[in-house]
Design a protein around this motif. Sequence first.
Motif, short mmCIF file in Angstrom:
data_model
loop_
_atom_site.label_atom_id
_atom_site.label_comp_id
_atom_site.label_asym_id
_atom_site.label_seq_id
_atom_site.Cartn_x
_atom_site.Cartn_y
_atom_site.Cartn_z
N GLY A 1 -5.78 4.42 -10.60
CA GLY A 1 -5.57 5.83 -10.24
C GLY A 1 -4.16 6.09 -9.75
O GLY A 1 -3.53 7.06 -10.17
N GLN A 2 -3.67 5.23 -8.88
CA GLN A 2 -2.28 5.37 -8.40
C GLN A 2 -1.30 5.18 -9.55
O GLN A 2 -0.32 5.90 -9.66
CB GLN A 2 -1.99 4.33 -7.32
CG GLN A 2 -2.27 4.75 -5.94
CD GLN A 2 -1.73 3.76 -4.92
OE1 GLN A 2 -1.40 2.61 -5.23
NE2 GLN A 2 -1.66 4.20 -3.69
N ALA A 3 -1.57 4.20 -10.39
CA ALA A 3 -0.68 3.93 -11.52
C ALA A 3 -0.59 5.14 -12.43
O ALA A 3 0.47 5.48 -12.92
CB ALA A 3 -1.14 2.70 -12.28
N ASN B 1 -3.94 0.52 -7.61
CA ASN B 1 -5.09 0.63 -8.51
C ASN B 1 -4.71 1.51 -9.70
O ASN B 1 -3.60 2.07 -9.75
CB ASN B 1 -6.31 1.20 -7.77
CG ASN B 1 -6.00 2.52 -7.10
OD1 ASN B 1 -5.47 3.43 -7.72
ND2 ASN B 1 -6.32 2.63 -5.81
N ASN C 1 0.79 -1.23 0.00
CA ASN C 1 0.00 0.00 0.00
C ASN C 1 0.83 1.28 0.00
O ASN C 1 0.28 2.36 -0.23
CB ASN C 1 -0.98 0.01 1.18
CG ASN C 1 -0.28 0.03 2.52
OD1 ASN C 1 0.70 -0.68 2.73
ND2 ASN C 1 -0.77 0.84 3.43
N SER D 1 -0.81 8.20 -11.59
CA SER D 1 -0.06 9.30 -10.97
C SER D 1 1.44 9.08 -11.06
O SER D 1 2.21 9.96 -10.68
CB SER D 1 -0.47 9.43 -9.49
OG SER D 1 0.00 8.33 -8.74
N LEU D 2 1.88 7.96 -11.60
CA LEU D 2 3.30 7.66 -11.72
C LEU D 2 3.94 8.29 -12.96
O LEU D 2 5.12 8.14 -13.16
CB LEU D 2 3.53 6.15 -11.73
CG LEU D 2 3.10 5.45 -10.43
CD1 LEU D 2 3.11 3.94 -10.63
CD2 LEU D 2 4.01 5.84 -9.30
N ALA E 1 3.62 3.01 -4.21
CA ALA E 1 3.49 4.18 -5.08
C ALA E 1 3.99 5.44 -4.38
O ALA E 1 4.77 6.21 -4.94
CB ALA E 1 2.04 4.35 -5.55
N GLU E 2 3.55 5.66 -3.15
CA GLU E 2 3.95 6.85 -2.39
C GLU E 2 5.46 6.97 -2.28
O GLU E 2 6.05 8.01 -2.56
CB GLU E 2 3.32 6.82 -1.00
CG GLU E 2 3.76 7.95 -0.09
CD GLU E 2 3.28 7.78 1.34
OE1 GLU E 2 3.78 8.53 2.20
OE2 GLU E 2 2.41 6.93 1.60
N ILE F 1 7.20 7.39 -5.85
CA ILE F 1 7.01 8.74 -6.39
C ILE F 1 7.89 9.73 -5.63
O ILE F 1 8.55 10.59 -6.24
CB ILE F 1 5.52 9.15 -6.32
CG1 ILE F 1 4.71 8.32 -7.32
CG2 ILE F 1 5.35 10.64 -6.58
CD1 ILE F 1 3.21 8.42 -7.14
N ALA G 1 1.64 -0.07 -7.96
CA ALA G 1 0.50 0.72 -7.51
C ALA G 1 -0.64 -0.23 -7.11
O ALA G 1 -0.69 -1.37 -7.54
CB ALA G 1 0.05 1.65 -8.62
#
Length: 93
Positions: A87-89, A85, A60, A91-92, A63-64, A67, A83
């Motif tokens: 949405g997270q993917a 989901n 979890n 944002s990469l 991604a944070e 990034i 990521a």
Amino acid sequence: AYRRQHRGSDPAALHPVRNRDRAVESIKKIWGVTPRTTTDYREMLSWKDIDAVIVATPNNVHAEYSIAAANRGKHVLCEKPLAMNAGQAGSLK
């Protein structure tokens, strides 16, 4: 093996530990270096001599952390999944 191949380098790692003092003493004994320690990954990412990170944390936060490292100009190797989901993917980028 790693130390012999990369003599003179300063290997760095971020590891969760239960007893920081004992971990520091163990690293001193095995590697012959005194590690810097922090409880904040953002502080570690501010260190100028860190060129790359391996993100091997709970899924979890992949991604944070990835990034944040990339935004600091670090090379990133992240274990799967990168990521949680779409949405997270997204944002990469």
